[in-house]
Structure formats: structure tokens, C-alpha cells
Design a protein around this motif. Structure first.
Motif, mmCIF file in Angstrom:
data_model
loop_
_atom_site.group_PDB
_atom_site.id
_atom_site.type_symbol
_atom_site.label_atom_id
_atom_site.label_comp_id
_atom_site.label_asym_id
_atom_site.label_seq_id
_atom_site.Cartn_x
_atom_site.Cartn_y
_atom_site.Cartn_z
ATOM 1 N N VAL A 132 0.834 -1.201 0.000
ATOM 2 C CA VAL A 132 0.000 0.000 0.000
ATOM 3 C C VAL A 132 0.869 1.251 0.000
ATOM 4 C CG1 VAL A 132 -1.794 1.256 1.253
ATOM 5 C CG2 VAL A 132 -1.845 -1.234 1.179
ATOM 6 N N GLU A 133 1.991 1.216 0.714
ATOM 7 C CA GLU A 133 2.886 2.371 0.747
ATOM 8 C C GLU A 133 3.545 2.616 -0.605
ATOM 9 O OE1 GLU A 133 3.319 4.469 3.330
ATOM 10 O OE2 GLU A 133 1.716 3.361 4.313
ATOM 11 N N ARG A 134 3.560 1.647 -1.482
ATOM 12 C CA ARG A 134 4.138 1.819 -2.811
ATOM 13 C C ARG A 134 3.201 2.545 -3.768
ATOM 14 N NH1 ARG A 134 5.828 -3.674 -5.314
ATOM 15 N NH2 ARG A 134 6.215 -2.227 -7.037
ATOM 16 N N ARG A 135 1.934 2.664 -3.432
ATOM 17 C CA ARG A 135 0.993 3.337 -4.315
ATOM 18 C C ARG A 135 1.402 4.792 -4.513
ATOM 19 N NH1 ARG A 135 -4.395 1.498 -5.068
ATOM 20 N NH2 ARG A 135 -4.994 3.691 -5.014
ATOM 21 N N ILE A 136 1.195 5.294 -5.715
ATOM 22 C CA ILE A 136 1.641 6.650 -6.026
ATOM 23 C C ILE A 136 0.852 7.693 -5.260
ATOM 24 C CG2 ILE A 136 0.126 6.806 -8.052
ATOM 25 C CD1 ILE A 136 2.317 8.462 -9.412
ATOM 26 N N ASP A 137 -0.450 7.454 -4.994
ATOM 27 C CA ASP A 137 -1.216 8.440 -4.232
ATOM 28 C C ASP A 137 -0.799 8.461 -2.762
ATOM 29 O OD1 ASP A 137 -2.162 5.932 -3.768
ATOM 30 O OD2 ASP A 137 -4.274 6.374 -4.157
ATOM 31 N N VAL A 138 -0.535 7.289 -2.186
ATOM 32 C CA VAL A 138 -0.059 7.246 -0.804
ATOM 33 C C VAL A 138 1.326 7.877 -0.697
ATOM 34 C CG1 VAL A 138 0.540 5.710 1.109
ATOM 35 C CG2 VAL A 138 -1.453 5.216 -0.302
ATOM 36 N N PHE A 139 2.170 7.641 -1.690
ATOM 37 C CA PHE A 139 3.519 8.212 -1.663
ATOM 38 C C PHE A 139 3.476 9.734 -1.732
ATOM 39 C CE2 PHE A 139 7.558 9.337 -3.846
ATOM 40 C CZ PHE A 139 8.429 8.905 -2.857
#
Length: 320
Positions: A132-139
Motif C-alpha cells: 500500500v505504501e508503494r501506491r503513487i497516491d499514498v507516496f
């Protein structure tokens, strides 16, 4: 946003947001009245109820914007990674070690392994959320370019984000180490001045009751004083209310605020006594552990060809 009342005080579920209502819920779950509700040491709740509550809390913060089926199918690892320190085998022949110059190196490695073993096991339970932390929106949210993960999703979908120099509009993309994202400064609310923009939009004019001072009169009254510039040359920065204690940059992100860009350096990891996954709960506590126990029993085991075709973009090492 699927639920307009996600910051409800009744449920008090923290989200990825710097909204004052959400920060209040975060305080309640951390050290307020709701903190005792997730202490299952002497709880009368059954094991199923404990796992369900933990799963709901973890999903509320780490993925309420992801469909439940997609979350279970694509964002959960099959097993938790092993981050235990490797034991270095010491040679019985001290002369060869001294000749190779490895004695001091092996001693330092042995001491480091002993210190890590003394601290305890690494909180690997939190690493189930590494995808989940790899998602571009979370990043983007982790890099402090947006007030919430929902706003970060809108930035991506509306074309305000570049991935490696190209416009990218898929918020479900999982980044690879070395990927660089750039955000349009005009779309970042931190860099906007709400008061000046509001004044310009309303067309405010100076009041007639205030005396007008001519430049000549000002120069005669203060001949040695220098006129201050009317507008500051610095970019305005407006921090959200009550957000300053929660501003941080994770270790796996390299952020450049002058250029509004960031590099995803590596995947988040954990070591004894420390986890790189930002979470409002104890990285090695009951909530994370019980949530993993729930998903380890409930996640789907098989993926059909049609499901494989709908997999969110998963960029590999090197951007491929």
C-alpha cells in the motif's frame, strides 16, 4: 470519496488526512478514551470480534480508498518477510581470518547482531502494508504534497502529477525503487495563499476613509528609509491547522520541496524496535497482529486469468 462522513466522531477511525476532525480521532485512538477499546489483553470480546475490529481499524487508515476485494487480492503478501539479522559464522582458524583482515569486521557484525537480538524481533507485522505504501497516491501524501490521500488521488487523476517526466493519471500504480514523481506547484494547497486569492477574487479596494499617502510625502518624511517591497519574493507556505506535529518524511522517500518532486528510493522495511511503515497503531502490537491473522484466513488463494488482467500496474525494479 465513497463515504462523506469518514471523519465521524462516533466511529473515531483515523484516516490518511490532516483534517482537524481526523487528527482529533487520531488522538482519541492513541491516548484518548478510545485507546482502551483496542486493548485486548483482558477484553471480554471473542477472538473473532478482536480480529474484526483490528481489521476494520487497519483498513480505515491503510486502504479505505481501495476496494476490499482488490486489497485482499493484490495488496497483501503471501507471507511476511524475514528481516532477522543473519548470523555470521566465525571461522575456527584465527590465523586465516587475521590474514584476510576480517577479524574486526566479523567482531563488529557479531556485536551488531547481539544488539539487535537484545532489542527483540523486528515488527514484521506492519510490513503486510508495504504494498500500500508503494501506491503513487499514498507516496504523494507521505511526501507532504497533499493534505490527505484523497486529495493526492485527485492530483493524480486530474493530471497534476508526472511519473519519471511523463503525465500519469493512474492512482493505483505501485512505484518501483528509483521512480521520481513531480507535482504541479499550482495544484499544491500548501503553496497557495488563500487570503490573497480570496481578496483578488472579491476585488477588494482600499477604503476611502483611509488617508492616501503619496510617494513624495513618504520620501520627504523618511529620507533615509528604504521602501519595503509590496510583495514578498518567497513562495507562501500555509500549514494546515494542528498538522505540524504530524509532518514527517518516511525514510524510503527523498523529497525536494524546491522542485516539488520526490524519489521512491526503496521499499519500506523494518528492523528490531523500528518500522518504516507509518501507522497510528503499534507496529508490533495486537491490532496489527490480529489484522494479519484475519487476512491470512480470509484472503483469496487463487487468481484467474481475467483477474490477472485487472491487476493494478506494478512497476518492477528499474521502472519496468
Amino acid at each position: 470519496m465513497r463515504d462523506a462522513n469518514i471523519f465521524a466522531f462516533r466511529k473515531a477511525m483515523p484516516r490518511m488526512s490532516w483534517s482537524p476532525r481526523n487528527l482529533y480521532n487520531l488522538w482519541r485512538r492513541s491516548c484518548g478514551a478510545e485507546a482502551e477499546a483496542i486493548n485486548f489483553t483482558r477484553s471480554p470480546k471473542t477472538l473473532f470480534q478482536q480480529r474484526w475490529i483490528s481489521k476494520a481499524l487497519v483498513r480505515a487508515y491503510h486502504g479505505d480508498f481501495i476496494n476490499e476485494k482488490i486489497f485482499k487480492r493484490w495488496y497483501l503478501p503471501d507471507t511476511l518477510p524475514d528481516v532477522r539479522p543473519r548470523q555470521h559464522a566465525l571461522s575456527s582458524n584465527g590465523d586465516l581470518d587475521a590474514f584476510a583482515g576480517r577479524t574486526e569486521q566479523l567482531e563488529r557484525a557479531k556485536k551488531r547482531a547481539y544488539d539487535e537480538q537484545k532489542k527483540g524481533l523486528a515488527p514484521v507485522g506492519s510490513l503486510m502494508l508495504a504494498e500500500v505504501e508503494r501506491r503513487i497516491d499514498v507516496f504523494i501524501f507521505r511526501c507532504c504534497f497533499a493534505h490527505s490521500v484523497y486529495e493526492a488521488r485527485r492530483l493524480v487523476i486530474h493530471g497534476s502529477v508526472l511519473l519519471n517526466g511523463k503525465k500519469h493519471t493512474d492512482a493505483n500504480t505501485r512505484l518501483a525503487p528509483g521512480d521520481m514523481i513531480s507535482v504541479d506547484p499550482a495544484a499544491i494547497r500548501f503553496l497557495q495563499n488563500p487570503e490573497s486569492s480570496k481578496a483578488e477574487s472579491e476585488g477588494e479596494q482600499p477604503s476611502d476613509s483611509e488617508p492616501k499617502i503619496e510617494p513624495s510625502d513618504l520620501s520627504q518624511s523618511m529620507p533615509s528609509a528604504k521602501l519595503a517591497p509590496t510583495k514578498s519574493s518567497l513562495t507562501p507556505f500555509n500549514l494546515p491547522p494542528y498538522a505540524s506535529p504530524f509532518i514527517f518524511i518516511p525514510a524510503y522517500a527523498e523529497v525536494s520541496f524546491p522542485t516539488c518532486s520526490a524519489i521512491y528510493v526503496r521499499h519500506p522495511t523494518a528492523r528490531p524496535g523500528y518500522s518504516e511503515i507509518p501507522t497510528p497503531y503499534d507496529a508490533d502490537g495486537e491490532v496489527i497482529r490480529l489484522a494479519w491473522e484475519w487476512y491470512s484466513k480470509m484472503r483469496p488463494r487463487t487468481r484467474s486469468k481475467s483477474q490477472m488482467a485487472r491487476e493494478p500496474e506494478n512497476r518492477r525494479v528499474g521502472g519496468h
